[in-house]
Scaffold this motif. Structure first.
Motif, PDB file in Angstrom:
ATOM      1  N   SER A 121       5.177  -3.106  15.770  1.00 18.25           N
ATOM      2  CA  SER A 121       4.726  -2.845  14.411  1.00 18.25           C
ATOM      3  C   SER A 121       5.641  -1.849  13.722  1.00 18.25           C
ATOM      4  CB  SER A 121       3.292  -2.294  14.430  1.00 18.25           C
ATOM      5  OG  SER A 121       2.866  -1.991  13.120  1.00 18.25           O
ATOM      6  N   THR A 146       5.271 -14.032   7.274  1.00 21.75           N
ATOM      7  CA  THR A 146       3.915 -14.590   7.399  1.00 21.75           C
ATOM      8  C   THR A 146       2.856 -13.511   7.634  1.00 21.75           C
ATOM      9  OG1 THR A 146       4.329 -15.031   9.754  1.00 21.75           O
ATOM     10  CG2 THR A 146       4.696 -16.842   8.208  1.00 21.75           C
ATOM     11  N   HIS A 147       3.261 -12.364   8.179  1.00 23.21           N
ATOM     12  CA  HIS A 147       2.317 -11.269   8.394  1.00 23.21           C
ATOM     13  C   HIS A 147       2.359 -10.249   7.249  1.00 23.21           C
ATOM     14  CE1 HIS A 147       2.196 -13.007  12.393  1.00 23.21           C
ATOM     15  NE2 HIS A 147       1.178 -12.211  12.693  1.00 23.21           N
ATOM     16  N   LYS A 148       3.028 -10.648   6.157  1.00 23.27           N
ATOM     17  CA  LYS A 148       3.058  -9.846   4.930  1.00 23.27           C
ATOM     18  C   LYS A 148       3.659  -8.450   5.127  1.00 23.27           C
ATOM     19  CE  LYS A 148       0.682 -13.196   3.033  1.00 23.27           C
ATOM     20  NZ  LYS A 148       1.345 -14.172   2.136  1.00 23.27           N
ATOM     21  N   GLN A 149       4.513  -8.309   6.126  1.00 28.88           N
ATOM     22  CA  GLN A 149       5.158  -7.007   6.331  1.00 28.88           C
ATOM     23  C   GLN A 149       6.380  -6.876   5.439  1.00 28.88           C
ATOM     24  OE1 GLN A 149       5.589  -7.132  10.660  1.00 28.88           O
ATOM     25  NE2 GLN A 149       3.979  -5.588  10.867  1.00 28.88           N
ATOM     26  N   HIS A 202       8.043 -14.019  11.249  1.00 27.00           N
ATOM     27  CA  HIS A 202       6.874 -13.189  11.560  1.00 27.00           C
ATOM     28  C   HIS A 202       6.656 -12.127  10.488  1.00 27.00           C
ATOM     29  CE1 HIS A 202       4.619  -9.944  13.609  1.00 27.00           C
ATOM     30  NE2 HIS A 202       4.063 -10.919  14.305  1.00 27.00           N
TER      31      HIS A 202
END
Length: 255
Positions: free
Chosen positions: A14, A44-47, A41
């Protein structure tokens, strides 16, 4: 897709937009897969969304290959363009055109060598050769081109100018092709012609972008705001000049 435990560990790490990470991998260990999956990743994980990511490689061939893999991975995401993959020189050219010089003209390596060869001929550099062919002259011009490229890169950190009167090339590189006086004379004319015609060779792109961004902090801030994730492939191959540019772009991030 079946992911390795190593890839899962990378994806599970993270980190936010203010963090830098380094992934070390040997050849054939799935490095490209890691980069593609990390990019996917993050989006799609809005990071970090795809339009705020940039991937950098060291050759046009690897750039095209990685872009192809990203296009395939992002294909099922409608209305989403995958991140752009480019070389550092390509990125430099893009940023200079966008923020500083819209009509940028870039010399190919061949045109640079040809220009240096013509200058060497005008300066009667080949007079000591016995009936040199065009191929002989081109080979020597290429050696001068390669030499000035290496000198520029290695002197970046020391802040030295190879056209300075006190600069001694023999202290930095061993060469039988050209002495200090001729090297400076050739390169001085080469640079003069580039400036006159608003031309840049490949090493100029990195130097010019570094100079412009350091001189214009507001422009640097705009560039930084457009890149939240910079992924650098084959980072072990970066030279001092390239690292200087990369660090300038990400130095506001946490390491």
């Amino acid at each position: 897709m079946i992911l390795s435990e190593y890839t899962k560990k990378i994806l599970g790490y993270s980190f936010g937009v203010d963090t830098c990470i380094m992934i070390k991998a040997v050849a054939g260990s799935g490095k490209s897969t890691n980069l593609v999956e990390l990019s996917y990743h993050q989006h799609t994980h809005k990071q970090v969304l795809a339009n705020k990511q940039r991937l950098v490689t060291f050759s046009n061939a690897s750039s095209k290959d990685l872009q192809k893999k990203l296009n395939k991975r992002f294909k099922k995401l409608k209305r989403t363009k995958p991140p752009v993959v480019t070389t550092l020189h390509g990125l430099s050219s893009e940023l200079i055109k966008e923020h500083f010089i819209p009509k940028l003209s870039i010399l190919t390596q061949w045109n640079s060598i040809k220009m240096i060869r013509d200058i060497m001929e005008e300066q009667d550099f080949f007079r000591h050769l016995d009936r040199p062919t065009t191929q002989d002259k081109t080979k020597l011009a290429q050696e001068v081109y390669n030499l000035q490229d290496r000198v520029k890169v290695n002197l970046k950190e020391k802040g030295q100018n190879f056209l300075d009167a006190n600069f001694n090339i023999s202290k930095h590189f061993k060469t039988k092709t050209v002495n200090d006086f001729n090297f400076k004379k050739i390169l001085l004319e080469y640079n003069k012609q580039k400036i006159k015609n608003n031309l840049f060779d490949y090493s100029d792109l990195l130097f010019k972008l570094l100079f412009l961004l350091e001189k214009h902090p507001q422009k640097l801030s705009k560039v930084r705001n457009k890149i939240d994730l910079l992924m650098l492939d084959e980072s072990q191959d970066t030279d001092i000049l390239q690292w200087s540019l990369v660090l300038l772009l990400i130095s506001h991030k946490k390491a």
